[in-house]
Design a protein around this motif. Structure first.
Motif, mmCIF file in Angstrom:
data_model
loop_
_atom_site.group_PDB
_atom_site.id
_atom_site.type_symbol
_atom_site.label_atom_id
_atom_site.label_comp_id
_atom_site.label_asym_id
_atom_site.label_seq_id
_atom_site.Cartn_x
_atom_site.Cartn_y
_atom_site.Cartn_z
ATOM 1 N N ILE A 263 91.902 -5.040 -65.798
ATOM 2 C CA ILE A 263 91.097 -4.050 -66.513
ATOM 3 C C ILE A 263 91.944 -3.266 -67.509
ATOM 4 N N ALA A 264 93.143 -2.849 -67.073
ATOM 5 C CA ALA A 264 94.025 -2.083 -67.960
ATOM 6 C C ALA A 264 94.441 -2.907 -69.174
ATOM 7 N N THR A 265 94.766 -4.171 -68.953
ATOM 8 C CA THR A 265 95.157 -5.049 -70.062
ATOM 9 C C THR A 265 94.000 -5.264 -71.023
ATOM 10 N N ALA A 266 92.805 -5.478 -70.467
ATOM 11 C CA ALA A 266 91.625 -5.694 -71.300
ATOM 12 C C ALA A 266 91.296 -4.445 -72.119
ATOM 13 N N ARG A 267 91.453 -3.267 -71.525
ATOM 14 C CA ARG A 267 91.164 -2.034 -72.261
ATOM 15 C C ARG A 267 92.157 -1.829 -73.405
ATOM 16 N N PHE A 268 93.383 -2.171 -73.166
ATOM 17 C CA PHE A 268 94.373 -2.047 -74.243
ATOM 18 C C PHE A 268 94.003 -2.979 -75.396
ATOM 19 N N GLY A 269 93.652 -4.224 -75.067
ATOM 20 C CA GLY A 269 93.261 -5.167 -76.101
ATOM 21 C C GLY A 269 92.024 -4.708 -76.854
ATOM 22 N N SER A 270 91.054 -4.126 -76.132
ATOM 23 C CA SER A 270 89.835 -3.642 -76.763
ATOM 24 C C SER A 270 90.119 -2.470 -77.692
ATOM 25 N N SER A 271 91.059 -1.609 -77.302
ATOM 26 C CA SER A 271 91.392 -0.445 -78.140
ATOM 27 C C SER A 271 91.983 -0.855 -79.478
ATOM 28 N N VAL A 272 92.656 -1.994 -79.487
ATOM 29 C CA VAL A 272 93.271 -2.492 -80.723
ATOM 30 C C VAL A 272 92.196 -2.872 -81.741
ATOM 31 N N VAL A 273 91.026 -3.296 -81.263
ATOM 32 C CA VAL A 273 89.949 -3.725 -82.167
ATOM 33 C C VAL A 273 88.796 -2.714 -82.145
ATOM 34 N N GLY A 274 89.145 -1.444 -82.012
ATOM 35 C CA GLY A 274 88.133 -0.395 -82.088
ATOM 36 C C GLY A 274 87.238 -0.275 -80.882
ATOM 37 N N HIS A 275 87.759 -0.599 -79.706
ATOM 38 C CA HIS A 275 87.012 -0.500 -78.436
ATOM 39 C C HIS A 275 85.739 -1.353 -78.461
ATOM 40 N N ARG A 276 85.812 -2.466 -79.139
ATOM 41 C CA ARG A 276 84.646 -3.330 -79.304
ATOM 42 C C ARG A 276 84.112 -3.864 -77.980
ATOM 43 N N TYR A 277 84.997 -4.060 -77.017
ATOM 44 C CA TYR A 277 84.577 -4.673 -75.747
ATOM 45 C C TYR A 277 84.535 -3.661 -74.605
ATOM 46 N N ALA A 278 84.463 -2.369 -74.941
ATOM 47 C CA ALA A 278 84.502 -1.329 -73.910
ATOM 48 C C ALA A 278 83.358 -1.478 -72.917
ATOM 49 N N GLY A 279 82.145 -1.780 -73.420
ATOM 50 C CA GLY A 279 81.001 -1.925 -72.522
ATOM 51 C C GLY A 279 81.151 -3.096 -71.577
ATOM 52 N N LEU A 280 81.605 -4.240 -72.098
ATOM 53 C CA LEU A 280 81.798 -5.434 -71.265
ATOM 54 C C LEU A 280 82.866 -5.189 -70.197
ATOM 55 N N ILE A 281 83.944 -4.535 -70.589
ATOM 56 C CA ILE A 281 85.028 -4.254 -69.637
ATOM 57 C C ILE A 281 84.544 -3.302 -68.550
ATOM 58 N N ARG A 282 83.750 -2.307 -68.946
ATOM 59 C CA ARG A 282 83.230 -1.365 -67.956
ATOM 60 C C ARG A 282 82.307 -2.069 -66.963
ATOM 61 N N ARG A 283 81.493 -3.009 -67.441
ATOM 62 C CA ARG A 283 80.611 -3.750 -66.527
ATOM 63 C C ARG A 283 81.419 -4.571 -65.530
ATOM 64 N N LEU A 284 82.513 -5.180 -66.004
ATOM 65 C CA LEU A 284 83.368 -5.943 -65.095
ATOM 66 C C LEU A 284 84.011 -5.016 -64.068
ATOM 67 N N GLU A 285 84.433 -3.842 -64.508
ATOM 68 C CA GLU A 285 85.060 -2.884 -63.595
ATOM 69 C C GLU A 285 84.095 -2.444 -62.499
ATOM 70 N N VAL A 286 82.843 -2.163 -62.881
ATOM 71 C CA VAL A 286 81.841 -1.770 -61.882
ATOM 72 C C VAL A 286 81.531 -2.936 -60.946
ATOM 73 N N THR A 287 81.493 -4.159 -61.492
ATOM 74 C CA THR A 287 81.258 -5.345 -60.659
ATOM 75 C C THR A 287 82.347 -5.486 -59.610
ATOM 76 N N TRP A 288 83.581 -5.259 -59.984
ATOM 77 C CA TRP A 288 84.692 -5.417 -59.049
ATOM 78 C C TRP A 288 84.843 -4.231 -58.096
ATOM 79 N N PHE A 289 84.791 -3.007 -58.652
ATOM 80 C CA PHE A 289 85.132 -1.820 -57.864
ATOM 81 C C PHE A 289 83.932 -0.975 -57.441
ATOM 82 N N GLY A 290 82.772 -1.146 -58.093
ATOM 83 C CA GLY A 290 81.641 -0.287 -57.807
ATOM 84 C C GLY A 290 81.876 1.123 -58.317
ATOM 85 N N GLN A 291 81.053 2.039 -57.864
ATOM 86 C CA GLN A 291 81.196 3.461 -58.218
ATOM 87 C C GLN A 291 80.309 4.274 -57.299
#
Length: 322
Positions: A263-291
């Motif tokens: 997740i941390a690596t993916a967020r760093f990569g997303s930040s480089v391209v203007g957080h384009r994949y922030a929503g997708l990464i967040r969905r994966l994080e919730v899938t893995w860890f819940g909330q």
């Protein structure tokens, strides 16, 4: 208060149509209201409300549509967590709620329910019913801005006899058997990639549109005063149960440290391209860890809808034909 006449914006959309169906099943008089298409460059509450006041013709149209209504539900908006066009998101998710509130105030509507998203609190360890927000993407920023503007209007109108009661319902991760997000989850859950962080017992805010619609109807009919924010109740799902229901197979248990690193690596990569994949990464994080989420107003007042998330996830799996 028992509302006898409702208006619903977004009545043909995913959540709005479910709310309309739930209301009609209770023999509530409900009328759909066509939603104006809007865009706004506003980035602050002050400029957003200023922009809204300049759109007199839109306020007039909405006020005329609300005439005679007790309750207005704004279920319209742009549900596009991965979109980056901020002006469109702000128009649909922030400017529209302000216009709805202004029109309701002009018409004498008694209660306005605005459908928002728990994404406004981003990756908070526990979702709650405070007005605190921490948006992480253009989409969540637009939803948070809309909420903040409604709180501002509510404070300005406090004490007025004709001012509408404004309540924000924060929907969590809402699933519907025909929704694209749910179909993608079912494909993931049915594949060898299906996985959770740890043992899969972590609670997750994955919920059903059926329960959300029933809950919204109950909130609108509640006889007492409503708080500014109400969180959609948890339906008992865990990270493991969601994937088992949607995929009919047991997910792989991954080490939490590995999932966090991904997740941390993916967020760093997303930040480089203007957080384009922030929503997708967040969905994966919730899938893995819940909330986790607070029990909140719904539990305190015993307004708990019947859970339908297991049924909807299993329907999504069956629709895959696997």
């Amino acid at each position: 208060m028992t509302a006898h006449s409702w208006r619903v914006l977004g009545a043909t959309g995913f959540i709005g149509s479910a709310i309309t169906t739930a209301l009609r099943s209770r023999d509530v008089q409900v009328t759909p209201v066509a939603t104006p298409r809007l865009a706004s460059p506003a980035t602050t509450v002050h400029h957003l409300i200023e922009h809204a006041h300049r759109l007199e013709s839109v306020i007039d149209y909405l006020a005329e549509s609300f005439a005679g209504a007790d309750t207005v539900v704004n279920a319209a908006g742009l549900a596009a967590p991965d979109q980056t066009h901020q002006q469109s998101l702000t128009g649909a998710n922030a400017l529209l709620p302000v216009l709805v509130a202004l029109a309701a105030h002009r018409t004498g509507v008694r209660r306005v329910i605005h459908m928002s998203s728990a994404s406004v609190q981003a990756d908070a360890p526990v979702l709650d019913e405070s007005i605190r927000t921490a948006p992480f993407s253009p989409y969540s920023f637009s939803k948070a801005l809309g909420e903040s503007a409604l709180y501002r209007l509510h404070s300005q109108w406090e004490g007025e006899d004709r001012a509408p009661e404004i309540t924000v319902i924060r929907a969590t991760s809402v699933m519907g058997s025909d929704r694209r997000t749910t179909r993608l989850l079912a494909r993931f859950a049915s594949s060898p990639l299906s996985s959770v962080a740890g043992d899969g017992t972590a609670p997750t805010p994955v919920t059903s549109v059926t329960a959300l619609a029933q809950f919204t109807a109950s909130v609108g009919e509640f006889p007492g005063a409503l708080p500014p924010v109400i969180l959609q109740p948890w339906e008992g799902a865990t990270t493991g149960s969601v994937l088992r229901d949607a995929g009919r197979r047991h997910p792989t248990s991954l080490p939490p440290w590995l999932c966090r690193a991904v997740i941390a690596t993916a967020r760093f990569g997303s930040s480089v391209v203007g957080h384009r994949y922030a929503g997708l990464i967040r969905r994966l994080e919730v899938t893995w860890f819940g909330q986790r989420q607070v029990p909140g107003w719904a539990h305190e007042h015993h307004v708990i809808p019947e859970p339908h998330v297991q049924e909807i996830l299993r329907q999504a799996h069956l629709a895959l034909g696997r």
